[in-house]
Design a protein around this motif. Structure first.
Motif, short mmCIF file in Angstrom:
data_model
loop_
_atom_site.label_atom_id
_atom_site.label_comp_id
_atom_site.label_asym_id
_atom_site.label_seq_id
_atom_site.Cartn_x
_atom_site.Cartn_y
_atom_site.Cartn_z
N VAL A 32 58.79 1.00 71.08
CA VAL A 32 60.12 1.38 71.58
C VAL A 32 60.51 0.47 72.74
CG1 VAL A 32 61.36 3.21 72.80
CG2 VAL A 32 59.98 3.77 70.80
N MET A 33 59.54 0.19 73.61
CA MET A 33 59.83 -0.69 74.75
C MET A 33 60.26 -2.08 74.28
SD MET A 33 56.84 0.52 77.35
CE MET A 33 57.27 -0.53 78.73
N MET A 34 59.58 -2.57 73.25
CA MET A 34 59.91 -3.89 72.69
C MET A 34 61.29 -3.88 72.05
SD MET A 34 57.92 -6.59 72.50
CE MET A 34 58.40 -7.31 70.94
N LYS A 35 61.52 -2.82 71.26
CA LYS A 35 62.76 -2.76 70.49
C LYS A 35 63.98 -2.68 71.40
CE LYS A 35 65.02 0.10 66.99
NZ LYS A 35 65.41 -0.45 65.73
N TYR A 36 63.85 -1.91 72.49
CA TYR A 36 65.01 -1.70 73.35
C TYR A 36 64.95 -2.49 74.66
CZ TYR A 36 66.07 2.23 70.27
OH TYR A 36 66.37 2.99 69.18
N GLY A 37 63.89 -3.28 74.82
CA GLY A 37 63.77 -4.05 76.07
C GLY A 37 63.56 -3.17 77.30
N VAL A 38 62.79 -2.06 77.14
CA VAL A 38 62.51 -1.20 78.29
C VAL A 38 61.37 -1.84 79.09
CG1 VAL A 38 61.72 1.11 79.00
CG2 VAL A 38 63.16 0.86 76.96
N LYS A 39 61.61 -2.07 80.39
CA LYS A 39 60.61 -2.81 81.16
C LYS A 39 59.56 -1.90 81.81
CE LYS A 39 62.57 -7.18 81.48
NZ LYS A 39 63.96 -7.02 81.05
N ASP A 80 60.11 5.04 82.68
CA ASP A 80 61.49 5.46 82.41
C ASP A 80 61.55 6.39 81.21
OD1 ASP A 80 62.53 4.08 84.49
OD2 ASP A 80 63.01 2.29 83.33
N LEU A 81 60.63 6.20 80.27
CA LEU A 81 60.69 6.98 79.03
C LEU A 81 60.28 8.44 79.23
CD1 LEU A 81 59.23 4.34 76.57
CD2 LEU A 81 61.58 5.17 76.65
N ASN A 82 59.40 8.69 80.19
CA ASN A 82 58.93 10.06 80.39
C ASN A 82 59.56 10.75 81.59
OD1 ASN A 82 57.28 9.93 78.23
ND2 ASN A 82 55.35 10.02 79.37
N SER A 83 60.43 10.01 82.29
CA SER A 83 60.90 10.53 83.57
C SER A 83 61.88 11.69 83.41
CB SER A 83 61.59 9.42 84.34
OG SER A 83 62.75 9.04 83.62
N GLY A 84 62.51 11.78 82.24
CA GLY A 84 63.56 12.79 82.07
C GLY A 84 64.82 12.37 82.82
N ASN A 85 64.84 11.15 83.28
CA ASN A 85 65.99 10.64 84.02
C ASN A 85 67.13 10.33 83.04
OD1 ASN A 85 67.84 9.22 85.45
ND2 ASN A 85 66.38 7.75 86.35
N PRO A 125 64.56 8.13 72.66
CA PRO A 125 64.35 6.89 71.88
C PRO A 125 63.05 6.90 71.09
CG PRO A 125 64.36 6.47 74.27
CD PRO A 125 64.88 7.85 74.06
N ILE A 126 62.02 7.55 71.61
CA ILE A 126 60.76 7.58 70.86
C ILE A 126 60.93 8.41 69.58
CG2 ILE A 126 58.36 8.41 70.90
CD1 ILE A 126 58.18 7.46 73.75
N THR A 127 61.68 9.50 69.69
CA THR A 127 61.95 10.31 68.50
C THR A 127 62.74 9.51 67.47
OG1 THR A 127 62.04 12.24 69.92
CG2 THR A 127 62.96 12.49 67.71
N VAL A 128 63.73 8.75 67.97
CA VAL A 128 64.57 7.97 67.06
C VAL A 128 63.71 6.98 66.27
CG1 VAL A 128 66.43 6.25 66.95
CG2 VAL A 128 66.61 8.20 68.53
N VAL A 129 62.85 6.24 66.99
CA VAL A 129 62.03 5.22 66.31
C VAL A 129 60.97 5.90 65.42
CG1 VAL A 129 60.45 3.29 66.66
CG2 VAL A 129 62.47 3.50 68.07
N LEU A 133 67.82 7.60 80.01
CA LEU A 133 67.76 8.05 78.62
C LEU A 133 69.11 8.05 77.91
CD1 LEU A 133 65.18 10.95 78.98
CD2 LEU A 133 64.82 8.67 78.04
N SER A 134 70.19 8.31 78.68
CA SER A 134 71.48 8.43 78.00
C SER A 134 71.95 7.09 77.44
CB SER A 134 72.52 9.02 78.94
OG SER A 134 72.65 8.18 80.05
N GLN A 135 71.31 6.00 77.88
CA GLN A 135 71.70 4.69 77.32
C GLN A 135 71.33 4.56 75.85
OE1 GLN A 135 70.12 1.47 79.72
NE2 GLN A 135 70.19 2.81 81.49
N PHE A 136 70.44 5.44 75.40
CA PHE A 136 69.99 5.34 74.00
C PHE A 136 70.78 6.25 73.08
CE2 PHE A 136 66.39 4.39 76.73
CZ PHE A 136 66.08 3.12 76.28
N ARG A 137 71.80 6.89 73.64
CA ARG A 137 72.54 7.84 72.82
C ARG A 137 73.11 7.14 71.59
NH1 ARG A 137 76.43 10.43 76.34
NH2 ARG A 137 74.56 11.35 77.22
N GLN A 138 72.88 7.78 70.45
CA GLN A 138 73.38 7.19 69.20
C GLN A 138 74.82 7.63 68.99
OE1 GLN A 138 70.74 6.27 66.27
NE2 GLN A 138 69.96 5.43 68.17
N ALA A 139 75.59 6.75 68.45
CA ALA A 139 77.00 7.09 68.23
C ALA A 139 77.12 8.19 67.17
CB ALA A 139 77.76 5.87 67.76
#
Ligand code: DAH
Length: 342
Positions: free
Chosen positions: A316-323, A327-332, A109-113, A336-342
Motif C-alpha cells: 500500500v505504501m508503494m502503491k500510494y507513495g506513503v512515506k 500514517d496508516l494506523n494513526s486514525g488521522n 487504503p489497506i482494505t481497498v488494496v 486517511l481521507s486522501q484515499f477516499r474513493q470517488a
C-alpha cells in the motif's frame, strides 16, 4: 402487633407508588429492609412476645418482608422499562433517511488494496481464508519449521499472553491450518493483521498487514510461482512489472527467495526509493519446505507447492507513495481521507 404490620404494609404501598426513580426505590428498600428498617425492627421485636404468638407473627412479618422485596424489584423493573421506552422515543426523533451532512466515511487504503488482491486471486482460483490473530507457538513457529531454539525467532519477537498464546507475527501462522483444512491440491490466500514487538519508526510498526498465499499441487515449480506473482503485481500496479528473484532464507521454504519488482518510481533507472538499485524488495516467497507439508498432513513425495508472504502494508505504501507507515494506523483523517474513493 398485627395492626402494626398491616399499617406498615399500607404505608409501604403508598410510598412505593411515589417512588419514581431507582434512587427513591433504593431509599425505600433501606427504610424497610435495611439494618434499622421498619420490617427488620418488627422482626427484632419478636423476641419480646410469647412462643405461640411468635410463630404466628413471625409468619406475618416474613410474608410482609417477602412482599416488600418483590414489590421493590417490580418497581425497579418498571422504572428501567420506562427509561428504555423514553430512550426509544427520543431516538425516533432522528430521521435516519436524511442525507448525511459533512464528510462521508471511506475504506482504509489497506482494505481497498486487500479487496483488490482478493479479487485478483479469486479470479485465478484461490480461496480467500481468514485466520485468528491470537495463535499458539506451534502454529506461529513450530508448524512452519521454526523450532523452539531457532535463531529465526529472534527477528519475530511479539506479544505473549499469560496462557502462552501469542499475537501472530506473520500470516504464515495459518499455513498449517489451511493445509490441514483443505489438504492437497489447494490454492488459498489468507490476509491478516500481524504483530511484532518493534521500536516504531517511519517504516516499522508493531501492527501491520500481510497477505499470505499457498498453492500446492502435483508438479508445482518455481515457474508457477513467478507467473502468479507477476500477474498479481501487474494487476495491482495496473502496468506490466518486471520481477526478479534473489535467494532469501526462510525456514518454511526451500529454496526461498526475495522477490523484487522493478522500481516504479524511476522505472529502474535508480532513485532514492530504490536506493539507486532500480529494484524494490516486495514479496518473500519460495517452495514450501517438505517438513511444513508433512506437518500439514500433505505428502511431500507426491505434492509440491509455493508460498508467498506479501507485505500488504508495504505494498500500500508503494502503491500510494506513503512515506511514513505510522500514517496508516494513526486514525488521522487528514492522512486517511486522501484515499477516499470517488
Ligand atoms: N512469514 C515471513 C515473514 O513475515 C514472510 C514469508 C517469507 C512468507 C517467505 C512466505 C514465504 O510464505 O514463502 O517474514
Amino acid at each position: 402487633m398485627k395492626e402494626k404490620i398491616d399499617s406498615l404494609r399500607q404505608g409501604f404501598e403508598q410510598e412505593l407508588a411515589k417512588a419514581a426513580s431507582s434512587e427513591a426505590v433504593e431509599k425505600l428498600r433501606v427504610a424497610y429492609l435495611g439494618r434499622k428498617g421498619s420490617v427488620t425492627e418488627l422482626l427484632k421485636g419478636l423476641k419480646d412476645v410469647g412462643a405461640q404468638e411468635k410463630k404466628e407473627l413471625g409468619q406475618h412479618i416474613n410474608q410482609l418482608k417477602k412482599q416488600v422485596e418483590e414489590r421493590l424489584s417490580q418497581q425497579v423493573e418498571a422504572i428501567r422499562a420506562a427509561e428504555e421506552q423514553r430512550e426509544i422515543d427520543s431516538a425516533q426523533q432522528y430521521d435516519v433517511t436524511l442525507p448525511v451532512g459533512g464528510a462521508l466515511g471511506s475504506y482504509h487504503p489497506i482494505t481497498v488494496v486487500q479487496r483488490q488482491l482478493e479479487e485478483i486471486f479469486a479470479s485465478m482460483g484461490f480461496i480467500v481464508e481468514d485466520y485468528n490473530e491470537i495463535v499458539t507457538d506451534y502454529q506461529c513457529f513450530e508448524a512452519v519449521n521454526i523450532p523452539k531454539d531457532h535463531p529465526a525467532r529472534d527477528m519475530q519477537d511479539t506479544y505473549y499472553l499469560e496462557n502462552g498464546q501469542l499475537l501472530k507475527t506473520h500470516t504464515s501462522a495459518a499455513q498449517n491450518f489451511i493445509l490441514q483444512k483443505y489438504g492437497a491440491p489447494v490454492r488459498a490466500i489468507f490476509p491478516g493483521r500481524c504483530f511484532r514487538n518493534e521500536a516504531t519508526d517511519a517504516s516499522h510498526e508493531t501492527t501491520f498487514f500481510q497477505m499470505e498465499g499457498i498453492m500446492v499441487d502435483k508438479n508445482i515449480s518455481i515457474s508457477n510461482l513467478i507467473y502468479f506473482m507477476k500477474t498479481m503485481l501487474s494487476e495491482v500496479f495496473e502496468r506490466d512489472v518486471k520481477v526478479r528473484l534473489r535467494p532469501g532464507f526462510f525456514p518454511f521454504v526451500e529454496p526461498g527467495f526475495e522477490l523484487d519488482i522493478n522500481c516504479l518510481i524511476c522505472g529502474g533507472e535508480g532513485c532514492s526509493t530504490c536506493h539507486h538499485s532500480g529494484w524494490v524488495e516486495l514479496c518473500p516467497c519460495g517452495m514450501i519446505h517438505p517438513n511444513v507439508l508433512k506437518m500439514g498432513g500433505v505428502d511431500p513425495e507426491e505434492y509440491t507447492g509455493f508460498a508467498f508472504g506479501l507485505g500488504l502494508t508495504r505494498l500500500v505504501m508503494m502503491k500510494y507513495g506513503v512515506k511514513d507507515i505510522r500514517d496508516l494506523n494513526s486514525g488521522n483523517l487528514k492522512a486517511l481521507s486522501q484515499f477516499r474513493q470517488a
